[in-house]
Design a protein around this motif. Structure first.
Motif, PDB file in Angstrom:
ATOM      1  N   SER A   2       5.262  -0.337  -2.466  1.00 49.63           N
ATOM      2  CA  SER A   2       5.399  -1.781  -2.664  1.00 49.63           C
ATOM      3  C   SER A   2       6.533  -2.102  -3.634  1.00 49.63           C
ATOM      4  CB  SER A   2       4.088  -2.390  -3.162  1.00 49.63           C
ATOM      5  OG  SER A   2       3.683  -1.777  -4.364  1.00 49.63           O
ATOM      6  N   THR A  14      -2.142  -2.082  -0.443  1.00 51.11           N
ATOM      7  CA  THR A  14      -3.246  -1.192  -0.782  1.00 51.11           C
ATOM      8  C   THR A  14      -2.743  -0.229  -1.844  1.00 51.11           C
ATOM      9  OG1 THR A  14      -4.112  -1.311   1.465  1.00 51.11           O
ATOM     10  CG2 THR A  14      -4.883   0.509   0.121  1.00 51.11           C
ATOM     11  N   GLY A  15      -3.316  -0.305  -3.030  1.00 46.67           N
ATOM     12  CA  GLY A  15      -2.836   0.545  -4.117  1.00 46.67           C
ATOM     13  C   GLY A  15      -1.363   0.261  -4.373  1.00 46.67           C
ATOM     14  N   THR A  16      -0.543   1.286  -4.292  1.00 46.13           N
ATOM     15  CA  THR A  16       0.899   1.112  -4.505  1.00 46.13           C
ATOM     16  C   THR A  16       1.660   0.974  -3.185  1.00 46.13           C
ATOM     17  OG1 THR A  16       1.237   3.506  -4.560  1.00 46.13           O
ATOM     18  CG2 THR A  16       0.844   2.403  -6.678  1.00 46.13           C
ATOM     19  N   ASP A  17       0.931   0.865  -2.076  1.00 50.85           N
ATOM     20  CA  ASP A  17       1.559   0.777  -0.756  1.00 50.85           C
ATOM     21  C   ASP A  17       1.700  -0.661  -0.273  1.00 50.85           C
ATOM     22  OD1 ASP A  17       1.757   3.524  -0.497  1.00 50.85           O
ATOM     23  OD2 ASP A  17      -0.093   3.717   0.657  1.00 50.85           O
ATOM     24  N   LYS A  18       2.798  -0.884   0.428  1.00 53.59           N
ATOM     25  CA  LYS A  18       3.001  -2.126   1.176  1.00 53.59           C
ATOM     26  C   LYS A  18       2.946  -1.735   2.646  1.00 53.59           C
ATOM     27  CE  LYS A  18       7.128  -4.024   1.006  1.00 53.59           C
ATOM     28  NZ  LYS A  18       8.282  -4.864   0.612  1.00 53.59           N
TER      29      LYS A  18
END
Length: 200
Positions: free
Chosen positions: A178, A156-160
């Motif tokens: 991420s 999600t977006g820059t998240d893992k």
């Protein structure tokens, strides 16, 4: 006249001292209330696989380290009673998130709240002072090493997000970047315990 003046001065000094004591006591009580809503603060001092196993065990009953709240059961009003209003999200209605950041090594917490006022998502952001312990000390590699491969990996977006299922009613999520800068290891930013049935 001098005696009356001395008496008035002593009375003013006593009142000022009493006010100072009252303010100090109120601050101490307020500080105690913050910690009354927390579970065992020593948990966040755990490291590595021990801490990950503790997180997983707590998640199986809808909890996260540092809180006594249970996802899908605890009303946000219980948190408000213990901690007061949130820094972010307190004036929102319907499904929304509220954030508390206690700073100075005390950690930060987030709550997803449904329209009925029940918490469906608990988030522990850990503390940023000493990143060698607690949530911020964890890496995706250490999570896999301890719990095995996640049920699902989301982006999600820059998240893992590594998603585990410690119990039928709950998802445990380890959330971090991420991508990490060259030569750096991506550390977990926060953990979530999510009760999908309560997100209505």
């Amino acid at each position: 006249m001098k005696n009356k003046s001395k008496y008035s001065l002593k009375l003013v000094n006593k009142i000022a001292l009493a006010a100072l004591i009252a303010v100090s006591s109120t601050a101490a009580i307020s500080d105690l209330n913050v910690h009354a809503a927390t579970a065992d603060a020593g948990l966040s001092a755990q490291k590595g696989s021990t801490y990950i196993k503790t997180i997983y065990k707590l998640a199986s009953v809808g909890k996260i380290p540092g809180l006594n709240a249970i996802a899908g059961k605890t009303p946000i009003s219980a948190v408000h009673y213990k901690w007061g209003g949130p820094e972010v999200g307190g004036d929102l209605k319907g499904n929304h998130y509220e954030m508390y950041n206690f700073g100075m090594g005390q950690g930060a917490y987030g709550f997803g709240i449904n329209k009925s006022g029940v918490i469906y998502d608990l988030r522990n952001f850990g503390q940023s002072i000493d990143q060698s312990v607690g949530v911020k000390s964890l890496t995706f590699a250490s999570v896999i090493q301890t719990l095995g491969m996640p049920k699902e990996v989301r982006f999600t977006g820059t998240d893992k997000i590594y998603v585990y299922s410690p119990a039928k009613a709950y998802e445990l999520k380890f959330v971090g970047p991420s991508k990490a800068a060259k030569g750096k290891v991506a550390h977990i930013d926060h953990i979530n315990v999510y009760a999908a049935k309560a997100n209505t």
